[in-house]
Motif scaffolding. Structure first.
Motif, PDB file in Angstrom:
ATOM      1  N   ARG A   1       0.831  -1.219   0.000  1.00  0.00           N
ATOM      2  CA  ARG A   1       0.000   0.000   0.000  1.00  0.00           C
ATOM      3  C   ARG A   1       0.859   1.260   0.000  1.00  0.00           C
ATOM      4  NH1 ARG A   1      -1.890   3.967   2.938  1.00  0.00           N
ATOM      5  NH2 ARG A   1      -0.649   3.388   4.766  1.00  0.00           N
ATOM      6  N   LEU A   2       1.894   1.268   0.833  1.00  0.00           N
ATOM      7  CA  LEU A   2       2.762   2.448   0.917  1.00  0.00           C
ATOM      8  C   LEU A   2       3.529   2.680  -0.386  1.00  0.00           C
ATOM      9  CD1 LEU A   2       4.156   1.971   4.543  1.00  0.00           C
ATOM     10  CD2 LEU A   2       2.518   3.698   3.765  1.00  0.00           C
ATOM     11  N   LEU A   3       3.950   1.610  -1.019  1.00  0.00           N
ATOM     12  CA  LEU A   3       4.648   1.741  -2.298  1.00  0.00           C
ATOM     13  C   LEU A   3       3.715   2.270  -3.378  1.00  0.00           C
ATOM     14  CD1 LEU A   3       6.800  -1.512  -2.216  1.00  0.00           C
ATOM     15  CD2 LEU A   3       7.684   0.828  -2.253  1.00  0.00           C
ATOM     16  N   ARG A   4       2.460   1.835  -3.326  1.00  0.00           N
ATOM     17  CA  ARG A   4       1.487   2.341  -4.307  1.00  0.00           C
ATOM     18  C   ARG A   4       1.295   3.847  -4.136  1.00  0.00           C
ATOM     19  NH1 ARG A   4      -4.583   0.195  -4.057  1.00  0.00           N
ATOM     20  NH2 ARG A   4      -4.443   1.386  -2.113  1.00  0.00           N
ATOM     21  N   GLU A   5       1.288   4.312  -2.891  1.00  0.00           N
ATOM     22  CA  GLU A   5       1.159   5.752  -2.635  1.00  0.00           C
ATOM     23  C   GLU A   5       2.312   6.539  -3.246  1.00  0.00           C
ATOM     24  OE1 GLU A   5       0.736   6.523   1.502  1.00  0.00           O
ATOM     25  OE2 GLU A   5      -1.392   5.946   1.564  1.00  0.00           O
ATOM     26  N   LYS A   6       3.464   5.881  -3.357  1.00  0.00           N
ATOM     27  CA  LYS A   6       4.647   6.527  -3.936  1.00  0.00           C
ATOM     28  C   LYS A   6       4.744   6.265  -5.438  1.00  0.00           C
ATOM     29  CE  LYS A   6       7.273   6.045   0.399  1.00  0.00           C
ATOM     30  NZ  LYS A   6       7.482   7.478   0.679  1.00  0.00           N
ATOM     31  N   ASN A   7       3.665   5.698  -5.995  1.00  0.00           N
ATOM     32  CA  ASN A   7       3.601   5.394  -7.432  1.00  0.00           C
ATOM     33  C   ASN A   7       4.671   4.395  -7.865  1.00  0.00           C
ATOM     34  OD1 ASN A   7       1.383   7.166  -8.009  1.00  0.00           O
ATOM     35  ND2 ASN A   7       2.815   8.893  -7.891  1.00  0.00           N
ATOM     36  N   ILE A   8       5.001   3.479  -6.965  1.00  0.00           N
ATOM     37  CA  ILE A   8       5.937   2.399  -7.289  1.00  0.00           C
ATOM     38  C   ILE A   8       5.131   1.111  -7.402  1.00  0.00           C
ATOM     39  CG2 ILE A   8       7.908   1.040  -6.500  1.00  0.00           C
ATOM     40  CD1 ILE A   8       8.874   3.539  -5.017  1.00  0.00           C
ATOM     41  N   LEU A   9       5.143   0.510  -8.559  1.00  0.00           N
ATOM     42  CA  LEU A   9       4.347  -0.687  -8.812  1.00  0.00           C
ATOM     43  C   LEU A   9       5.073  -1.936  -8.333  1.00  0.00           C
ATOM     44  CD1 LEU A   9       2.990   0.080 -12.383  1.00  0.00           C
ATOM     45  CD2 LEU A   9       1.801   0.335 -10.200  1.00  0.00           C
ATOM     46  N   VAL A  10       4.361  -2.742  -7.554  1.00  0.00           N
ATOM     47  CA  VAL A  10       4.912  -4.005  -7.080  1.00  0.00           C
ATOM     48  C   VAL A  10       3.831  -5.071  -7.147  1.00  0.00           C
ATOM     49  CG1 VAL A  10       6.564  -2.907  -5.513  1.00  0.00           C
ATOM     50  CG2 VAL A  10       4.323  -3.604  -4.651  1.00  0.00           C
ATOM     51  N   ASN A  11       4.277  -6.304  -7.319  1.00  0.00           N
ATOM     52  CA  ASN A  11       3.427  -7.477  -7.107  1.00  0.00           C
ATOM     53  C   ASN A  11       3.972  -8.221  -5.897  1.00  0.00           C
ATOM     54  OD1 ASN A  11       1.754  -6.980  -9.228  1.00  0.00           O
ATOM     55  ND2 ASN A  11       2.637  -8.533 -10.591  1.00  0.00           N
ATOM     56  N   LEU A  12       3.089  -8.669  -5.023  1.00  0.00           N
ATOM     57  CA  LEU A  12       3.495  -9.461  -3.868  1.00  0.00           C
ATOM     58  C   LEU A  12       2.801 -10.815  -3.924  1.00  0.00           C
ATOM     59  CD1 LEU A  12       4.790  -9.924  -1.067  1.00  0.00           C
ATOM     60  CD2 LEU A  12       2.784  -8.794  -0.066  1.00  0.00           C
TER      61      LEU A  12
END
Length: 367
Positions: free
Chosen positions: A211-222
């Motif tokens: 969630r925090l990475l999404r706020e920083k516009n960094i795309l991740v898959n977990l």
């Protein structure tokens, strides 16, 4: 003449101790030992794999309450008939059975200690009583204790009062793969974590990282590999945060290696651990690893030189470390190499098997 080693297990389920024992026996190329396994439960998932290693398999049915007396009687007769040279007990149920029967059969016993939750269990009445009884049996019946890490060893000495000269550390091992060259994807980071879905494993923290990475516009898959009591809680949290297109659940799988191969980073937020086969497997796949700064990960990482550790529950720090990998490919590849070399040197199943072989020979030679 071959020396007869009896390994006792609660059952033959997939995972954990059973898998480790499979790997160890497969590495035993010493022809002076004959391996036997006695188990007591209904899960027989790995029985064919053990039989494929020419291990002699024995089952003694066990039920609780009055079934204890029947189990103890049959196990005692079984040991007498086969005249074993050494018994290796691996988990709590079989430690009780082998320990009690050792008063009637003077066979040397090796006992493995796996857990670090001894301090917390001592604060609860029923777990504390079980530990007291297990400690009594250990003190009076065990020839040698094995700790799966220095962290486990120190806790066992402190809380279980095992004499320091009667316990040694043998790291659990895995098959080490050839090194792999890793390049971090700039488009979408593929993270993975493996474990049982229980509170102490910290999977809610990892969802928060996404969630925090999404706020920083960094795309991740977990990708979360495993199952457990928190399964529905974790999935509900993912839906609430609208992360269902970024957090994926595999359930229980046997081909974990395939998922590790397709990932960029291994991350775990576990807060209590005696060892971590999943983390070591990630290192063997040349994956950079991020963990919380708890004793076992300080030990496995050589104080942070082989993989990244952050303060306990510092979710923001996990986020920052992931961003640092994105910003500096050299750092990412450095942890990829260092982690792999650490696993190859210290957590190779060949070294584990050699240590077991040496211990068995020393104990039997003294009888």
């Amino acid at each position: 003449m071959k020396y007869k080693i009896l390994h006792t297990l609660p059952d033959l389920h997939i995972g954990g101790v059973s898998n480790l024992l499979l790997l160890i026996i497969a590495e035993f190329n010493d022809d002076i030992f004959e391996h036997h396994i006695c188990y007591f439960g209904s899960d027989e998932a790995l029985i064919c794999k053990f039989q494929g290693l020419n291990v002699h398999i024995h089952k003694i049915e066990h039920s609780s309450n009055w079934g204890w007396f029947k189990t103890l009687f049959h196990f005692n007769q079984f040991v007498k008939i086969h005249n074993f040279d050494l018994i290796h007990s691996h988990l709590m149920l079989d430690r009780y059975i082998t320990g009690i029967c050792s008063f009637f059969n003077k066979v040397p016993i090796v006992t493995t200690v796996h857990t670090t939750n001894i301090p917390s269990d001592h604060k609860k009445i029923i777990p504390a009583l079980k530990l007291k009884f297990e400690d009594f049996l250990g003190k009076n019946t065990t020839t040698k204790f094995i700790a799966i890490s220095e962290t486990v060893k120190s806790i066992a000495i402190k809380y279980r009062k095992i004499p320091e000269n009667n316990i040694l550390t043998i790291y659990s091992g895995i098959k080490i793969l050839p090194p792999k060259s890793r390049m971090l994807s700039k488009e979408k980071i593929k993270m993975i974590s493996v474990g049982r879905f229980i509170e102490s494993k910290g999977f809610l923290d990892l969802i928060e990282v996404v969630r925090l990475l999404r706020e920083k516009n960094i795309l991740v898959n977990l990708t979360l590999v495993g199952q457990g009591p928190m399964d529905s809680i974790l999935k509900k949290k993912v839906m609430e945060l609208q992360l269902d297109n970024q957090v994926f659940f595999t359930g229980f799988i046997q081909n974990v290696g395939e998922y590790l191969n397709q990932s960029d980073i291994y991350v775990t937020a576990t807060k209590e651990e005696g060892f971590s086969i999943a983390t070591v497997e990630a290192l063997s796949h040349s994956l950079p690893v991020i963990t919380y700064d708890i004793p076992i990960f300080n030990e496995l990482s050589n104080n942070g030189s082989s993989f990244v550790t952050v303060p306990l529950s510092a979710i923001d720090e996990i986020v920052n470390k992931l961003i640092s990998f994105l910003e500096d490919e050299v750092v990412y590849q450095s942890f990829s190499r260092n982690g792999y070399l650490r696993a190859k040197q210290y957590f190779n199943i060949q070294n584990t098997a050699k240590s077991y072989l040496k211990l068995y020979k020393e104990i039997i030679s003294k009888q």
